[in-house]
Design an enzyme around this catalytic site. Structure first.
Site, PDB file in Angstrom:
ATOM      1  N   HIS A 367       0.801  -1.228   0.000  1.00  0.00           N
ATOM      2  CA  HIS A 367       0.000   0.000   0.000  1.00  0.00           C
ATOM      3  C   HIS A 367       0.827   1.268   0.000  1.00  0.00           C
ATOM      4  O   HIS A 367       0.270   2.355   0.127  1.00  0.00           O
ATOM      5  CB  HIS A 367      -0.911   0.055   1.231  1.00  0.00           C
ATOM      6  CG  HIS A 367      -1.979  -0.975   1.248  1.00  0.00           C
ATOM      7  ND1 HIS A 367      -3.245  -0.749   0.748  1.00  0.00           N
ATOM      8  CD2 HIS A 367      -1.972  -2.239   1.705  1.00  0.00           C
ATOM      9  CE1 HIS A 367      -3.978  -1.834   0.909  1.00  0.00           C
ATOM     10  NE2 HIS A 367      -3.230  -2.757   1.484  1.00  0.00           N
ATOM     11  N   THR A 667      -8.469   6.695  -1.877  1.00  0.00           N
ATOM     12  CA  THR A 667      -9.831   6.175  -2.031  1.00  0.00           C
ATOM     13  C   THR A 667     -10.842   7.286  -1.765  1.00  0.00           C
ATOM     14  O   THR A 667     -11.962   7.236  -2.271  1.00  0.00           O
ATOM     15  CB  THR A 667     -10.084   4.986  -1.081  1.00  0.00           C
ATOM     16  OG1 THR A 667      -9.538   5.310   0.198  1.00  0.00           O
ATOM     17  CG2 THR A 667      -9.449   3.716  -1.597  1.00  0.00           C
ATOM     18  N   LYS A 671     -14.616   8.606  -3.537  1.00  0.00           N
ATOM     19  CA  LYS A 671     -15.850   8.922  -2.798  1.00  0.00           C
ATOM     20  C   LYS A 671     -16.358  10.321  -3.158  1.00  0.00           C
ATOM     21  O   LYS A 671     -17.561  10.535  -3.307  1.00  0.00           O
ATOM     22  CB  LYS A 671     -15.597   8.826  -1.282  1.00  0.00           C
ATOM     23  CG  LYS A 671     -15.285   7.410  -0.831  1.00  0.00           C
ATOM     24  CD  LYS A 671     -14.719   7.343   0.587  1.00  0.00           C
ATOM     25  CE  LYS A 671     -14.021   6.007   0.810  1.00  0.00           C
ATOM     26  NZ  LYS A 671     -13.179   5.984   2.018  1.00  0.00           N
TER      27      LYS A 671
HETATM   28  C1  26W Z   1       4.129   0.667   9.885  1.00  0.00           C
HETATM   29  C2  26W Z   1       3.101   1.693  10.027  1.00  0.00           C
HETATM   30  C3  26W Z   1       2.243   1.825   8.841  1.00  0.00           C
HETATM   31  C4  26W Z   1       0.881   1.771   9.004  1.00  0.00           C
HETATM   32  C5  26W Z   1       0.048   1.901   7.922  1.00  0.00           C
HETATM   33  C6  26W Z   1       2.771   2.007   7.592  1.00  0.00           C
HETATM   34  C7  26W Z   1       1.951   2.131   6.512  1.00  0.00           C
HETATM   35  C8  26W Z   1       0.593   2.079   6.662  1.00  0.00           C
HETATM   36  C9  26W Z   1      -0.313   2.155   5.475  1.00  0.00           C
HETATM   37  C10 26W Z   1       0.374   1.582   4.277  1.00  0.00           C
HETATM   38  C11 26W Z   1      -0.846   3.501   5.230  1.00  0.00           C
HETATM   39  C12 26W Z   1      -2.023   3.512   4.309  1.00  0.00           C
HETATM   40  O1  26W Z   1      -3.136   3.571   4.778  1.00  0.00           O
HETATM   41  N1  26W Z   1      -1.810   3.518   2.995  1.00  0.00           N
HETATM   42  C13 26W Z   1      -2.857   3.865   2.073  1.00  0.00           C
HETATM   43  O2  26W Z   1      -3.531   2.718   1.615  1.00  0.00           O
HETATM   44  C14 26W Z   1      -4.649   3.077   0.827  1.00  0.00           C
HETATM   45  C15 26W Z   1      -5.395   1.813   0.478  1.00  0.00           C
HETATM   46  O3  26W Z   1      -4.683   1.068  -0.435  1.00  0.00           O
HETATM   47  C16 26W Z   1      -4.236   3.877  -0.387  1.00  0.00           C
HETATM   48  O4  26W Z   1      -5.400   4.291  -1.068  1.00  0.00           O
HETATM   49  C17 26W Z   1      -3.411   5.076   0.015  1.00  0.00           C
HETATM   50  O5  26W Z   1      -2.901   5.724  -1.132  1.00  0.00           O
HETATM   51  C18 26W Z   1      -2.273   4.638   0.917  1.00  0.00           C
HETATM   52  O6  26W Z   1      -1.561   5.761   1.405  1.00  0.00           O
END
Ligand code: 26W
Length: 825
Positions: A367, A667, A671
């Site tokens: 992601h 996302t 919406k």
């Molecule tokens: C290690 C801590 C941590 C926690 C969460 C690192 C990274 C994250 C996620 C990857 C953050 C996240 O929510 N990413 C988002 O995911 C969405 C669903 O796929 C995408 O639409 C967003 O662009 C992306 O930033």
């Protein structure tokens, strides 16, 4: 107006009188109160319980159906599920919303007020967690056998308050007084070992085997939340694990007079599922987080294997046929060595067979490309907490390096060190993403451009090694929550114009495209938008005391606060407009309301500074009588799913302004558009595919492309070039050093200027500034022609068919899971 085409007659499973009786019964028999004494919380609880009677019936039927047919199922492992509220969603999906509304009305109650009593289930940070929630809705709607596995956090994402403009975090207490949706399943408790050491036991004639002598054991208690698909043909479950001490009381310690010590042990164990980590990009790297991840993976893997064994005994080779495990980012990666450990140490399989099974069972979704978000754990920590898993990881790595990498690039140590699961740094680290890519049979990115960058920039060597492994599945959102439920006005207009089956087949929305130029349709569309703005204005007034005009353009940026998402670029544009207005009170612009909603990770200094600056600017702008209400700035506190449900339908403009190449998908962008907002955005993430569907000419695309960003960075980007070249930009940035926004405290906003100049402007705000300001000018011009604006808004909504999570799930089902539907007859 076209005639209503109702393809699916919504027959409520219950009538109004029956629903009334059920609610009254639950007030009496479930809550020990009655309709004259009950407060709204009790009414909410009773209504949920009445709905549960319908849900449980379908849940049992689904369960029997899947068990009888021994279906292949997908297990969606995610540390986050950002569910929001469930009552109105469940009513919609059971198709009893209207009947319940009528029933409550007859009892003197307003269903919307009752729904507002529900605390959000905020077990997630942002995009990744909300995606998981949309996906389990779609899985159930489409009739796929699926289980979501997650953690039963006692405290979800923190509640945000502002004190003198600064973010304060307060604990979230979503289940302080119980939660009617969850069912505790003590019969499916699991035990989870931790710490300790590994013994190698030699057995005559059998070689050696490994025994992990754990130093501690946790108990995992499952709580099930039924997930009702639209039309209620399938009710799947979301299973959330709560940690407890192995025994509530350690009787030996207790008897020895150690009551307090026993309690300490107990509360240590319960800490594991206490809080959701509030980081959404920077890895916390904490022991507790690793234990959380392992606790949840161990419980889930054991649960999956228990179900498998019930139907297939010990035919382990059948596992990949019956079970798909999807890893939502690297957070649940530890499930991989855990499955290896169980198959080898507990079930007695040989390494090659166990490895073959693992490689055909796991798939991984990436992601993010942000380097700071790629999880790494120190080898020392692993050795302490999960000594046996570290051994397994070493073995996986060693076989990969010798059998795969060495074969492809003989003698190339640089390649080996880059691809190794172990980073030979100080201290040595375990790279979770590498372990995922080596093991998984499919790895996907979440939008076309992102998946390409995963191949070319993030994992180019892995792509060479495994040319069919890396694929794309573009994200989507559920139209049930993000249109039907949150925007009843627009949903009704659609029902009346194109029939009501768009809810299950969002491609049907394109049937409104020919109506984009129909003035009567435009008027209805814009009237609905106006009503939604009126409702939002009321919330703004209640929450912040600020009056906003619904004739102004509602320009909205709602998402986590992060420098790469560039709320600070929005900020400097606002200052630009403000300055123009102060210099010329007659400056001709359509009044604008800039709305923000965003939480910052508690330890992310610059993100918190941006919140503070926006709040200070809001104070000044909103109270400045010189500008005739042409500009308003509102930062709504505590952005969350239930607030988002009011904001998307009320937006005219959607801000999707990340530096190209950094937003994996987004996302929220989908919406907004679905609800008829126009996008101002960069060619990044899913914006690119939205432009393909909508036509870029119906959006306000600005800024550098991915290639241009790369080229500029390679050339050596210097933000001062833009600062000195553009006097307006310079004056706006210099303004931040004054005490204009923080009277008698100059310099409080200077860090924002520093980050954009002295510290190098990592996210290229200044490079995109001019083109951003021009795009906003184009918005202003278009909005003056309401018919032209309405036309584009309709073209946007009508083009959103692709960005439906049902389509995403069908893509996963065919490209990755090989999953079949089994709806109940
Ligand atoms: C290690 C801590 C941590 C926690 C969460 C690192 C990274 C994250 C996620 C990857 C953050 C996240 O929510 N990413 C988002 O995911 C969405 C669903 O796929 C995408 O639409 C967003 O662009 C992306 O930033």
């Amino acid at each position: 107006m076209a005639t209503k085409k109702t393809t699916k007659v919504a027959v409520p499973a219950v009538g109004c009188a029956e629903m009334q009786q059920a609610i009254i019964d639950r007030l009496h028999k479930g809550l020990g109160t009655d309709k004259d004494k009950a407060n709204n919380k009790a009414w909410w609880n009773a209504t949920c319980q009445a709905v549960n009677e319908l849900v449980f019936e379908k849940l049992t039927q689904t369960h029997q159906n899947h068990a009888e047919k021994d279906t292949r199922a997908v297990n969606y492992l995610s540390l986050e599920f950002l569910m929001g509220r469930l009552l109105s969603n469940n009513l919609q999906n059971l198709e009893v919303f209207d009947v319940t509304q009528e029933a409550l009305k007859g009892l003197g109650k307003d269903l919307y007020e009752i729904c507002d009593e529900e605390p959000d289930m905020a077990l997630g940070n942002g995009g990744l967690g909300r995606l998981a929630a949309c996906f389990i809705d779609s899985l159930a709607t489409l009739g796929y056998p699926a289980i979501g596995y997650g953690i039963h956090y006692e405290h979800g994402l923190f509640k945000q308050e502002f004190q003198d403009g600064r973010q304060i975090e307060r604990p979230d207490t979503w289940r302080e007084y119980g939660n009617p949706w969850e069912i505790c399943r003590p019969e499916s408790i699991q035990f989870v070992p931790l710490y300790g050491y590994v013994e190698t036991v030699y057995e005559q004639g059998k070689g050696s085997r490994k025994v992990w002598h754990a130093g501690q054991k946790l108990k995992g208690v499952p709580w099930d939340i039924p997930i009702v698909g639209y039309g209620a043909k399938t009710v799947n479950i979301l299973r959330l694990w709560e940690s407890r001490a192995h025994e509530a009381f350690d009787w030996d310690v207790f008897n020895a007079g150690g009551y307090v010590d026993a309690q300490t042990e107990k509360s240590k164990a319960e800490t594991i599922s206490k809080v959701l980590y509030p980081n959404d990009s920077t890895d916390a790297g904490k022991e507790l987080r690793l234990i959380q991840q392992y606790f949840f993976c161990a419980c889930s893997v054991k649960d999956i294997l228990r179900r498998f064994k019930r139907a297939n005994k010990e035919e382990w080779s059948l596992l990949p046929e019956k079970v798909a495990i999807q890893l939502n980012d690297t957070h649940p990666t530890i499930a991989i060595p855990e499955l290896m450990r169980i198959l080898i140490d507990e079930e007695g399989l040989e390494w090659p067979e166990a490895w073959e099974i693992c490689q055909n069972t796991f798939a991984y979704t990436n992601h993010t490309l942000l380097p700071e978000a790629l999880e790494k754990w120190s080898v020392a920590l692993f050795e302490k907490v999960l000594p046996r898993h570290l051994e397994i990881i070493y073995e996986i790595n060693s076989q990969f390096l010798t059998k795969v990498v060495e074969k492809k690039w003989p003698g190339d140590d640089a390649k080996k060190s880059k691809l190794s699961v172990i980073e030979e740094s100080q201290p040595r680290m375990v790279r979770m993403a590498n372990l995922c890519v080596i093991t998984a049979y499919k790895v996907n990115g979440v939008a076309a451009v992102h998946s390409e960058l995963v191949k070319t920039d993030l994992f180019p060597e892995f792509h060479e090694l495994f040319p069919t492994k890396l694929v794309n599945v573009t994200n989507g959102v559920t139209p049930r929550r993000w249109l039907k439920a949150c925007n009843p006005g627009l949903a009704t207009l659609l029902d009346e114009s194109i029939g009501d089956d768009w809810v299950l087949n969002l491609d049907k929305l394109k049937e409104i495209l020919p109506k984009a130029t129909d003035t009567a349709f435009q008027k209805r569309f814009m009237d609905i938008k106006k009503e939604n703005k009126v409702a939002m204005a009321k919330i703004i007034k209640e929450e912040t005391g600020v009056d906003v005009s619904v004739d102004a353009i509602f320009d909205v940026q709602i998402k986590r606060l992060h420098e790469y998402k560039r709320q600070q670029l929005n900020l400097i544009h606002i200052l630009t407009l403000y300055k123009r207005l102060l210099e010329d009170p007659d400056y001709d612009m359509v009044p604008r309301v800039f709305l923000f909603g965003a939480k910052a990770a508690p330890s992310y200094h610059m993100a918190k500074e941006i919140i503070f600056a926006l709040n200070k600017i809001a104070d000044k702008v909103n109270n400045d009588t010189r500008i005739n209400d042409k500009l308003k700035v509102v930062f709504l506190p505590n952005y969350r799913v239930s607030l988002a449900e009011h904001m998307f339908p009320a937006a005219d403009v959607s801000e999707q302004i990340s530096t190209a190449g950094l937003e994996a998908s987004g996302t929220g962008n989908m919406k907004f558009s679905l609800n008829g907002a126009l996008t101002i955005g960069t060619m990044d993430g899913a914006n690119i595919e939205m432009a393909e569907e909508i036509g870029a000419e119906h959006m306000f695309i600005f800024g550098l492309s991915v290639e241009e960003v790369k080229a500029l960075k390679a050339d050596g980007y210097n933000p001062y070039d833009y600062y000195y070249k553009n006097p307006e930009l310079k004056s706006v940035l210099d303004w931040l050093d004054s005490d204009f926004f923080t009277p008698s405290h100059p310099g409080l906003l200077s860090d924002i200027k520093r980050s954009l100049l002295e510290w190098g402007d990592e996210y290229l705000c200044l490079a995109d500034y001019e083109s951003y300001v021009n795009a906003h000018q184009a918005i202003d011009t278009l909005y003056r022609d309401q018919s032209a604006w309405a036309e584009k808004a309709i073209l946007n909504a009508g083009a959103m068919g692709k960005f439906n999570s049902d389509r995403s799930i069908e893509d996963y089902a065919t490209k990755i899971w090989n999953l079949k539907k089994f709806p109940i007859a």
